[in-house]
Design a protein around this motif. Structure first.
Motif, PDB file in Angstrom:
ATOM      1  N   TYR A  61       0.832  -1.211   0.000  1.00  0.00           N
ATOM      2  CA  TYR A  61       0.000   0.000   0.000  1.00  0.00           C
ATOM      3  C   TYR A  61       0.865   1.259   0.000  1.00  0.00           C
ATOM      4  N   ILE A  62       1.909   1.259   0.842  1.00  0.00           N
ATOM      5  CA  ILE A  62       2.795   2.425   0.923  1.00  0.00           C
ATOM      6  C   ILE A  62       3.590   2.598  -0.369  1.00  0.00           C
ATOM      7  N   ASP A  63       4.039   1.474  -0.975  1.00  0.00           N
ATOM      8  CA  ASP A  63       4.769   1.565  -2.237  1.00  0.00           C
ATOM      9  C   ASP A  63       3.866   2.052  -3.367  1.00  0.00           C
ATOM     10  N   ASN A  64       2.546   1.893  -3.214  1.00  0.00           N
ATOM     11  CA  ASN A  64       1.606   2.282  -4.268  1.00  0.00           C
ATOM     12  C   ASN A  64       1.068   3.702  -4.084  1.00  0.00           C
ATOM     13  N   VAL A  65       0.609   4.038  -2.872  1.00  0.00           N
ATOM     14  CA  VAL A  65      -0.057   5.334  -2.673  1.00  0.00           C
ATOM     15  C   VAL A  65       0.895   6.425  -2.170  1.00  0.00           C
ATOM     16  N   GLY A  66       2.046   6.028  -1.620  1.00  0.00           N
ATOM     17  CA  GLY A  66       2.984   7.029  -1.122  1.00  0.00           C
ATOM     18  C   GLY A  66       3.339   6.821   0.338  1.00  0.00           C
ATOM     19  N   ARG A  67       4.454   7.406   0.740  1.00  0.00           N
ATOM     20  CA  ARG A  67       4.965   7.225   2.108  1.00  0.00           C
ATOM     21  C   ARG A  67       4.064   7.922   3.119  1.00  0.00           C
ATOM     22  N   LYS A  69       0.714   8.980   3.095  1.00  0.00           N
ATOM     23  CA  LYS A  69      -0.596   8.373   3.339  1.00  0.00           C
ATOM     24  C   LYS A  69      -0.460   7.034   4.065  1.00  0.00           C
ATOM     25  N   GLY A  70       0.527   6.258   3.657  1.00  0.00           N
ATOM     26  CA  GLY A  70       0.721   4.934   4.254  1.00  0.00           C
ATOM     27  C   GLY A  70       1.063   5.012   5.727  1.00  0.00           C
ATOM     28  N   LEU A  71       1.906   5.979   6.104  1.00  0.00           N
ATOM     29  CA  LEU A  71       2.310   6.110   7.501  1.00  0.00           C
ATOM     30  C   LEU A  71       1.153   6.570   8.386  1.00  0.00           C
ATOM     31  N   ILE A  72       0.204   7.304   7.820  1.00  0.00           N
ATOM     32  CA  ILE A  72      -0.991   7.689   8.581  1.00  0.00           C
ATOM     33  C   ILE A  72      -1.866   6.469   8.845  1.00  0.00           C
ATOM     34  N   VAL A  73      -1.986   5.579   7.851  1.00  0.00           N
ATOM     35  CA  VAL A  73      -2.777   4.354   8.018  1.00  0.00           C
ATOM     36  C   VAL A  73      -2.151   3.442   9.069  1.00  0.00           C
ATOM     37  N   THR A  74      -0.829   3.232   9.006  1.00  0.00           N
ATOM     38  CA  THR A  74      -0.177   2.354   9.987  1.00  0.00           C
ATOM     39  C   THR A  74      -0.348   2.903  11.401  1.00  0.00           C
ATOM     40  N   LEU A  75      -0.297   4.224  11.550  1.00  0.00           N
ATOM     41  CA  LEU A  75      -0.477   4.837  12.870  1.00  0.00           C
ATOM     42  C   LEU A  75      -1.895   4.599  13.386  1.00  0.00           C
ATOM     43  N   ALA A 115       4.786  -2.670   8.681  1.00  0.00           N
ATOM     44  CA  ALA A 115       5.164  -1.713   7.633  1.00  0.00           C
ATOM     45  C   ALA A 115       5.633  -0.382   8.199  1.00  0.00           C
ATOM     46  N   GLU A 116       5.371  -0.126   9.480  1.00  0.00           N
ATOM     47  CA  GLU A 116       5.773   1.141  10.090  1.00  0.00           C
ATOM     48  C   GLU A 116       7.285   1.348  10.021  1.00  0.00           C
ATOM     49  N   LEU A 117       8.052   0.346  10.455  1.00  0.00           N
ATOM     50  CA  LEU A 117       9.505   0.473  10.446  1.00  0.00           C
ATOM     51  C   LEU A 117      10.046   0.667   9.040  1.00  0.00           C
ATOM     52  N   GLY A 118       9.520  -0.136   8.094  1.00  0.00           N
ATOM     53  CA  GLY A 118       9.972  -0.020   6.716  1.00  0.00           C
ATOM     54  C   GLY A 118       9.602   1.317   6.111  1.00  0.00           C
ATOM     55  N   GLY A 119       8.359   1.756   6.351  1.00  0.00           N
ATOM     56  CA  GLY A 119       7.919   3.035   5.807  1.00  0.00           C
ATOM     57  C   GLY A 119       8.753   4.195   6.319  1.00  0.00           C
ATOM     58  N   ARG A 190       1.991  13.644  11.826  1.00  0.00           N
ATOM     59  CA  ARG A 190       2.034  12.836  10.605  1.00  0.00           C
ATOM     60  C   ARG A 190       1.280  13.508   9.450  1.00  0.00           C
ATOM     61  N   ARG A 191       0.173  14.155   9.757  1.00  0.00           N
ATOM     62  CA  ARG A 191      -0.631  14.789   8.702  1.00  0.00           C
ATOM     63  C   ARG A 191       0.126  15.947   8.038  1.00  0.00           C
ATOM     64  N   ARG A 192       1.146  16.491   8.727  1.00  0.00           N
ATOM     65  CA  ARG A 192       1.910  17.604   8.172  1.00  0.00           C
ATOM     66  C   ARG A 192       3.105  17.146   7.333  1.00  0.00           C
ATOM     67  N   LEU A 193       3.301  15.846   7.225  1.00  0.00           N
ATOM     68  CA  LEU A 193       4.411  15.329   6.425  1.00  0.00           C
ATOM     69  C   LEU A 193       4.188  15.614   4.942  1.00  0.00           C
ATOM     70  N   GLU A 194       5.266  15.833   4.225  1.00  0.00           N
ATOM     71  CA  GLU A 194       5.208  15.945   2.774  1.00  0.00           C
ATOM     72  C   GLU A 194       5.695  14.643   2.158  1.00  0.00           C
ATOM     73  N   GLU A 195       5.236  14.350   0.947  1.00  0.00           N
ATOM     74  CA  GLU A 195       5.713  13.161   0.249  1.00  0.00           C
ATOM     75  C   GLU A 195       7.166  13.367  -0.172  1.00  0.00           C
ATOM     76  N   THR A 196       7.953  12.284  -0.203  1.00  0.00           N
ATOM     77  CA  THR A 196       9.361  12.407  -0.602  1.00  0.00           C
ATOM     78  C   THR A 196       9.456  12.715  -2.099  1.00  0.00           C
ATOM     79  N   GLN A 197      10.466  13.492  -2.467  1.00  0.00           N
ATOM     80  CA  GLN A 197      10.661  13.860  -3.880  1.00  0.00           C
ATOM     81  C   GLN A 197      10.978  12.629  -4.724  1.00  0.00           C
ATOM     82  N   GLU A 198      11.712  11.681  -4.146  1.00  0.00           N
ATOM     83  CA  GLU A 198      12.070  10.477  -4.895  1.00  0.00           C
ATOM     84  C   GLU A 198      10.830   9.678  -5.275  1.00  0.00           C
ATOM     85  N   PHE A 199       9.858   9.584  -4.347  1.00  0.00           N
ATOM     86  CA  PHE A 199       8.630   8.859  -4.672  1.00  0.00           C
ATOM     87  C   PHE A 199       7.802   9.625  -5.703  1.00  0.00           C
TER      88      PHE A 199
END
Length: 413
Positions: A61-67, A69-75, A115-119, A190-199
Motif C-alpha cells: 500500500y505504501i509503495d503504491n499510494v505514497g509514504r 498516506k501509508g504512515l498515517i494508516v499504519t499509525l 510496515a511502520e519500520l519499513g515506511g 504525521r498529517r503535516r508530512l510531505e511526500e518524498t521527492q524520490e517517490f
C-alpha cells in the motif's frame, strides 16, 4: 514528525515487556509464575507473527499510494491496538474474553508495525542528503530509544509513588493511558508530512501482483535481509524488553534497579545509533556489520556469565551497556544497508518483509526463548546463546549480500 509513530510503537512494546508480571496476573492467571509469564510473552510474541502479513499488505500500500498516506494508516491501526490493551478489563471481570482482547490488541499492533519500520526507514533514506543516508536512517531506531527512556522513567516514577499491590492491580495501566494520550499529537505531526521527492518522481507504481512477483524473484535478498536484521532484533529485545524481567525474576534485583539500568541502556542506544550510522557513511556498511557480529559472538555469553555469577546493579549496568554499544553501532549501519539493497519498486515492502520476518523469528520471541533456555538449562546466562546465534546469522547474511555484488550497500557519496 516521521519517527513519531516509531516512538509510540516502542513505548507500548517496552511497557508490555516491563509490566509482563502484572499483565500475567491480570490477564493470564496460572498455577505457576513461569507458566503465567510464558503465556504473557507468547501473546507478546504473537504480535510479531502478524508483522510479515502487515509488511506485505501495508508495505504494498505504501509503495503504491505514497509514504505519507501509508504512515498515517499504519499509525491508525497501531493506535487501535494500544487503546484496546489499555482499557480491557481483567480475567477476573470478563473471563477468557480478557486475554483474547489483549491478544487482538497485540495482533493489531504487530500488523501495523510490519510496515511502520519499513515506511519510516525508507522515508528517511529518500529524504537524506547525499552521503548521509546512514546517519539519517539511524534515527528510525534512535526514536525508539527515546520511547524506552520515557517509558522507563515513567515506570520508575510509578514505582516510587505507588505501592506494589496498587501497581499490580491498576497502576500498570497508567503508562498505557499516557500512550493513548500521545496518539492525537502524533496524528497531527504525521498529517503535516510531505511526500518524498524520490517517490513523486517515480513514473510507475506496482500493484499487489507485480509487487509479489518482484519479491519472489528477489527471495534471496529478502531472506539474507532477514538474517541481517536477526542480530538487531534479538539484541534489542534482550537488552530492553526482557532486561527488566531478567533483572527482577532471574537476578533478583529490585524493580527500581532494573528500571534504572534499562533507562541507561535507552540513553546509550540513543547515543551509539547515530554514531554507527555516521561511521557507516564514512567507512562503509560492511566493516561495521562484520566487526560487530564477530564481537557479539565472542563476548555476549561470557559477559552474561559474569553477570549471572555476580549479579548487582553495577554489573548488570556495565554488561548491558556493552551489549548496547554492539547493538547501536551495528544497527546504525544495518538499517541503511537494508534500504539500499532492496529493489526500488518494492523498497518499503521488501525492507518491511525482511525486518518483519526477523522480528517474528528472532526478536519478538526473545523474552520467551530466553526464559525457556534458562528454565531448561539452569544457566542464567543462556540468553547469550540466542543472541550469539542471531549474530552468526547476521554475519553469514553480510557475506552473502556482498558476494552477490550488492554494490549499493557501499556508502553513497
Amino acid at each position: 514528525r516521521v519517527t513519531a509513530g516509531n516512538f509510540l510503537e516502542q513505548f507500548d512494546f517496552f511497557l508490555f515487556g516491563f509490566y509482563a508480571t502484572q499483565i500475567a496476573q491480570v490477564f493470564f492467571p496460572a498455577q505457576s509464575e513461569f507458566a503465567s509469564l510464558m503465556m504473557t510473552f507468547a501473546a507478546f510474541g504473537a504480535g510479531f507473527l502478524m508483522r510479515p502479513l502487515g509488511a506485505i499488505v501495508l508495505g504494498a500500500y505504501i509503495d503504491n499510494v505514497g509514504r505519507r498516506k501509508g504512515l498515517i494508516v499504519t499509525l491508525s491501526i497501531m493506535a487501535s491496538g494500544t487503546i484496546l490493551i489499555a482499557f480491557v478489563p481483567g480475567y477476573a471481570t470478563i473471563g477468557l474474553l480478557a486475554p483474547a482482547l489483549v491478544l487482538l490488541g497485540r495482533l493489531l499492533q504487530g500488523f501495523s508495525a510490519g510496515a511502520e519500520l519499513g515506511g519510516v526507514s525508507v522515508y528517511l533514506a529518500e529524504m537524506a542528503t547525499p552521503g548521509r543516508k546512514g546517519f539519517f536512517t539511524s534515527w528510525q531506531s534512535a526514536s525508539q530509544q527515546v520511547a524506552i527512556v520515557v517509558a522507563a522513567g515513567l515506570g520508575f516514577a510509578l514505582d516510587r509513588w505507588l505501592s506494589a499491590p496498587v501497581i499490580a492491580s491498576w497502576g500498570w495501566r497508567i503508562p498505557f493511558l499516557v500512550g493513548c494520550m500521545i496518539v492525537p499529537f502524533i496524528f497531527i505531526l504525521r498529517r503535516r508530512l510531505e511526500e518524498t521527492q524520490e517517490f513523486k518522481a517515480r513514473q510507475h507504481r506496482p500493484d499487489m501482483k507485480e509487487l509479489l512477483g518482484t519479491l519472489a524473484r528477489n527471495w534471496v535478498v529478502v531472506i539474507a535481509g532477514m538474517m541481517l536484521v536477526a542480530m538487531t532484533t534479538a539484541s534489542f529485545y534482550l537488552i530492553t524488553v526482557y532486561a527488566p524481567t531478567f533483572g527482577k525474576t532471574v537476578l533478583h534485583l529490585s524493580t527500581a534497579d532494573s528500571l534504572l539500568v534499562t533507562l541507561c541502556v535507552g540513553v546509550s542506544n540513543f547515543v551509539w545509533l547515530p554514531i554507527g550510522g555516521a561511521l557507516s557513511d564514512r567507512i562503509g556498511r560492511r566493516p561495521l556489520l562484520v566487526g560487530m557480529t564477530v564481537l557479539a559472538i565472542a563476548t555476549v555469553y561470557p559477559a552474561l556469565s559474569l553477570l549471572a555469577h555476580a549479579p548487582s546493579f553495577v554489573s548488570m549496568l556495565l554488561v548491558l551497556l556493552w551489549l548496547s554499544f554492539i547493538y547501536g553501532i551495528y544497527n546504525g549501519a544495518m538499517v541503511a544497508a537494508l534500504t539500499e539493497v532492496m529493489p526500488v519498486q518494492v523498497r518499503v515492502a521488501g525492507f518491511s518483509l525482511a525486518y518483519s520476518l526477523a522480528t517474528a523469528v528472532f526478536g519478538g520471541f526473545t523474552p520467551a526463548v530466553s526464559m525457556a533456555l534458562i528454565h531448561m538449562t539452569g544457566d542464567k546466562a543462556a540468553p547469550g546463546y540466542w543472541m550469539s546465534f542471531a549474530a552468526a546469522c547476521a554475519l553469514i547474511a553480510t557475506f552473502v549480500l556482498y558476494r552477490r555484488g550488492a554494490s549499493a550497500l557501499a556508502p553513497a557519496h
